[in-house]
Scaffold this motif. Structure first.
Motif, mmCIF file in Angstrom:
data_model
loop_
_atom_site.group_PDB
_atom_site.id
_atom_site.type_symbol
_atom_site.label_atom_id
_atom_site.label_comp_id
_atom_site.label_asym_id
_atom_site.label_seq_id
_atom_site.Cartn_x
_atom_site.Cartn_y
_atom_site.Cartn_z
ATOM 1 N N VAL A 15 0.949 -0.880 -0.399
ATOM 2 C CA VAL A 15 0.101 -0.544 0.304
ATOM 3 C C VAL A 15 1.133 0.981 -0.112
ATOM 4 O O VAL A 15 1.821 1.014 0.687
ATOM 5 C CB VAL A 15 -0.966 -0.327 1.032
ATOM 6 C CG1 VAL A 15 -2.366 -1.995 0.969
ATOM 7 C CG2 VAL A 15 -0.669 -0.185 2.616
ATOM 8 N N GLU A 16 0.319 2.684 -0.089
ATOM 9 C CA GLU A 16 0.998 3.504 -0.334
ATOM 10 C C GLU A 16 1.023 4.482 1.251
ATOM 11 O O GLU A 16 1.743 5.275 1.611
ATOM 12 C CB GLU A 16 -0.034 4.614 -1.337
ATOM 13 C CG GLU A 16 0.243 4.027 -2.697
ATOM 14 C CD GLU A 16 -0.070 5.182 -3.742
ATOM 15 O OE1 GLU A 16 0.724 6.176 -4.287
ATOM 16 O OE2 GLU A 16 -1.088 5.059 -4.696
ATOM 17 N N ASN A 17 -0.048 4.492 2.044
ATOM 18 C CA ASN A 17 -0.034 4.514 3.311
ATOM 19 C C ASN A 17 -1.046 3.313 4.115
ATOM 20 O O ASN A 17 -1.890 2.768 3.944
ATOM 21 C CB ASN A 17 -1.364 5.685 3.159
ATOM 22 C CG ASN A 17 -1.754 6.754 4.251
ATOM 23 O OD1 ASN A 17 -1.161 5.913 5.489
ATOM 24 N ND2 ASN A 17 -1.685 7.909 4.598
ATOM 25 N N MET A 18 0.027 2.878 4.858
ATOM 26 C CA MET A 18 -0.509 1.736 5.853
ATOM 27 C C MET A 18 -1.320 1.667 6.742
ATOM 28 O O MET A 18 -2.548 0.883 7.161
ATOM 29 C CB MET A 18 0.870 0.864 6.299
ATOM 30 C CG MET A 18 0.327 -0.313 6.866
ATOM 31 S SD MET A 18 1.527 -0.481 7.813
ATOM 32 C CE MET A 18 0.470 -0.328 9.467
ATOM 33 N N LYS A 78 11.410 4.784 -0.153
ATOM 34 C CA LYS A 78 10.979 5.301 -1.571
ATOM 35 C C LYS A 78 9.873 5.599 -1.469
ATOM 36 O O LYS A 78 9.009 5.175 -0.816
ATOM 37 C CB LYS A 78 11.859 4.211 -2.275
ATOM 38 C CG LYS A 78 10.776 3.076 -2.458
ATOM 39 C CD LYS A 78 10.751 2.042 -3.886
ATOM 40 C CE LYS A 78 10.377 1.164 -4.162
ATOM 41 N NZ LYS A 78 9.507 1.962 -4.891
ATOM 42 N N LYS A 79 9.226 6.830 -2.963
ATOM 43 C CA LYS A 79 8.047 6.127 -2.861
ATOM 44 C C LYS A 79 6.872 5.301 -3.506
ATOM 45 O O LYS A 79 7.635 4.794 -4.559
ATOM 46 C CB LYS A 79 7.531 7.417 -2.971
ATOM 47 C CG LYS A 79 6.057 7.707 -4.427
ATOM 48 C CD LYS A 79 6.315 9.082 -5.114
ATOM 49 C CE LYS A 79 4.794 9.369 -5.294
ATOM 50 N NZ LYS A 79 3.318 9.738 -3.915
ATOM 51 N N PRO A 80 6.250 4.302 -2.852
ATOM 52 C CA PRO A 80 5.562 3.707 -3.149
ATOM 53 C C PRO A 80 5.185 3.871 -5.474
ATOM 54 O O PRO A 80 4.594 4.057 -4.939
ATOM 55 C CB PRO A 80 4.282 3.154 -2.592
ATOM 56 C CG PRO A 80 4.699 3.659 -0.800
ATOM 57 C CD PRO A 80 5.589 4.484 -1.478
ATOM 58 N N LYS A 81 5.603 2.541 -5.841
ATOM 59 C CA LYS A 81 5.223 2.706 -7.244
ATOM 60 C C LYS A 81 3.554 1.485 -7.548
ATOM 61 O O LYS A 81 3.802 0.609 -7.380
ATOM 62 C CB LYS A 81 6.346 2.094 -8.330
ATOM 63 C CG LYS A 81 5.938 2.598 -9.467
ATOM 64 C CD LYS A 81 7.057 2.296 -10.099
ATOM 65 C CE LYS A 81 7.158 2.712 -11.834
ATOM 66 N NZ LYS A 81 8.178 2.805 -12.827
ATOM 67 N N ASP A 254 5.437 -2.977 -3.839
ATOM 68 C CA ASP A 254 4.882 -1.942 -4.259
ATOM 69 C C ASP A 254 3.672 -1.845 -4.112
ATOM 70 O O ASP A 254 3.146 -3.255 -4.193
ATOM 71 C CB ASP A 254 5.376 -2.046 -5.649
ATOM 72 C CG ASP A 254 6.341 -0.920 -5.799
ATOM 73 O OD1 ASP A 254 6.903 -0.272 -4.972
ATOM 74 O OD2 ASP A 254 7.568 -1.105 -6.496
ATOM 75 N N PRO A 255 2.667 -0.724 -4.542
ATOM 76 C CA PRO A 255 1.051 -1.825 -4.362
ATOM 77 C C PRO A 255 0.774 -2.863 -5.067
ATOM 78 O O PRO A 255 0.919 -2.834 -5.768
ATOM 79 C CB PRO A 255 0.376 -0.403 -4.439
ATOM 80 C CG PRO A 255 1.940 0.762 -4.017
ATOM 81 C CD PRO A 255 2.953 -0.187 -4.722
ATOM 82 N N GLY A 256 -0.749 -3.343 -4.425
ATOM 83 C CA GLY A 256 -1.150 -4.501 -4.807
ATOM 84 C C GLY A 256 -0.436 -6.109 -3.972
ATOM 85 O O GLY A 256 0.043 -6.149 -3.332
ATOM 86 N N PHE A 257 -0.702 -7.223 -5.010
ATOM 87 C CA PHE A 257 -0.570 -8.023 -3.606
ATOM 88 C C PHE A 257 0.591 -8.878 -3.936
ATOM 89 O O PHE A 257 0.767 -9.158 -5.658
ATOM 90 C CB PHE A 257 -1.967 -8.966 -4.088
ATOM 91 C CG PHE A 257 -3.347 -9.446 -4.276
ATOM 92 C CD1 PHE A 257 -3.714 -9.022 -3.034
ATOM 93 C CD2 PHE A 257 -4.346 -9.172 -5.275
ATOM 94 C CE1 PHE A 257 -5.088 -8.543 -2.897
ATOM 95 C CE2 PHE A 257 -5.657 -9.023 -4.703
ATOM 96 C CZ PHE A 257 -5.725 -9.273 -3.550
#
Length: 359
Positions: A15-18, A78-81, A254-257
């Motif tokens: 996720v981008e924000n847990m 790092k910024k999640p992509k 990075d975001p996703g499963f």
């Protein structure tokens, strides 16, 4: 010790924000039991993080109805992509997380009332079980599926934890080798090819597929097996569509499963087993240290990569918290293969995280 799989421990969700994501999953999926929460550097995942160590924050959350949990995972260094395209059914990797419930209609009605993104109505799968599909607010797809077996019945939640996953492959026979021989899903519930009415509404679901649903025939005997319960894997191969790699141009976390994790006993035996089958560990914490510290829990972990690209994690748990306030932890290395008493696992409810009621 021989190699033994005890059930699906968790499905990794990048996720981008847990904090935001976990609040959403608590509200709608009742993933509100905090087994551990940890902020550290992922130093051992170099094979799947472009060869660099990565700072991260993670929480392992469970649902007291049982089933696998969520490892909600966020890059902090790092910024999640996010993925740059909409996943089509059959793309390579984990397409859909399966959530179990004993009352599909009640969950559907609740989610419809809450104006969630329902992709299909309640339909029957090729085995005749009721299910429906939805997307969460991050675009992850979920299948809410009829499955008997609740761990703790005195729960307000309408749904339980992770039952399994839908995994896209471009080589069914190669993938079956991993899921049947290594992960011990030895029974085929169905193996059908065609177009499927129950998939209409899912992105790409109108295409032609081969669908193989697998289950395990044995009753699992590990410490947490009564909590995890039964699980299934559905492999899906596009017949007339060239699938894309879900993590193309991105890295683990990075975001996703991000992975599917199995609780095991016998890490040393597993290391030899997967190597002999042709899928050696890509990550192996036991080679680096005696026990990996995850803040409030400890154990060893390892990964293999299935031929379609899915990362499969194995965790051999050494220590877990039972009642953190009084410092009660259990060292599982002294228990062998035996399940914990249900009354102990029911104490997990005292690690529930409650949200303040919105005004």
């Amino acid at each position: 010790m021989v190699a033994q799989i005890n059930g699906i421990q968790q499905l990794g969700v990048g996720v981008e924000n847990m904090s935001e994501a976990w609040k959403w999953y608590r509200k709608y999926f009742s993933m509100d039991i905090r087994m551990f929460e940890d902020e550290a550097t992922a130093e051992l995942m170099l094979a799947h993080t472009d060869g660099k160590t990565r700072d991260r924050r993670a929480v392992l959350a469970l649902n007291m109805q049982g089933g696998g949990g969520f490892e909600i995972w966020q890059h902090t260094g790092k910024k999640p992509k996010p993925i740059e395209f909409e996943i089509q059914l059959g793309d390579l990797g984990i397409n859909i997380g399966k959530i179990k419930t004993e009352n599909v209609k009640a969950v559907y009605d609740k989610f419809k009332k809450e104006n969630l993104n329902l992709l299909t109505k309640i339909k029957k799968d090729p085995a005749g079980n009721d299910h429906f599909f939805m997307k969460d607010i991050y675009g992850n797809m979920w299948e809410i599926k009829n499955q008997k077996g609740i761990f703790r019945k005195k729960e307000k939640s309408l749904s339980g934890g992770v039952l399994g996953a839908v995994i896209g492959t471009n080589n069914m026979q190669a993938s079956l080798k991993v899921y049947q021989e290594i992960l011990q899903y030895d029974q085929i519930i169905y193996d059908k090819t065609g177009t499927f009415e129950d998939l209409n509404g899912i992105p790409g679901g109108d295409k032609k597929f081969r669908r193989v649903l697998l289950k395990h025939s044995d009753v699992k005997q590990g410490a947490f097996s009564p909590f995890f319960g039964k699980s299934v894997i559905e492999l899906i191969e596009a017949v007339d569509y060239e699938p894309r790699d879900i993590y193309e141009g991105r890295i683990w976390g990075d975001p996703g499963f991000i992975h599917l994790c199995f609780d095991i006993n016998g890490m040393d035996a597993f290391r030899e087993k997967v190597k002999d089958i042709g899928y050696p560990f890509t990550v192996d914490s036991a080679k680096a240290m005696e026990s990996f510290d995850m803040g409030e829990a400890a154990g060893n972990f390892a990964y293999i990569q299935a031929p379609e690209g899915t990362l499969i994690e194995f965790v051999e748990t050494h220590k877990i918290p039972i009642m953190k306030k009084i410092g009660w932890y259990i060292d599982l290395r002294k228990r062998g293969y035996h399940p914990l008493p249900n009354w102990i696992m029911k104490l997990f409810r005292f690690m529930r995280v409650k949200d303040k009621k919105e005004k």
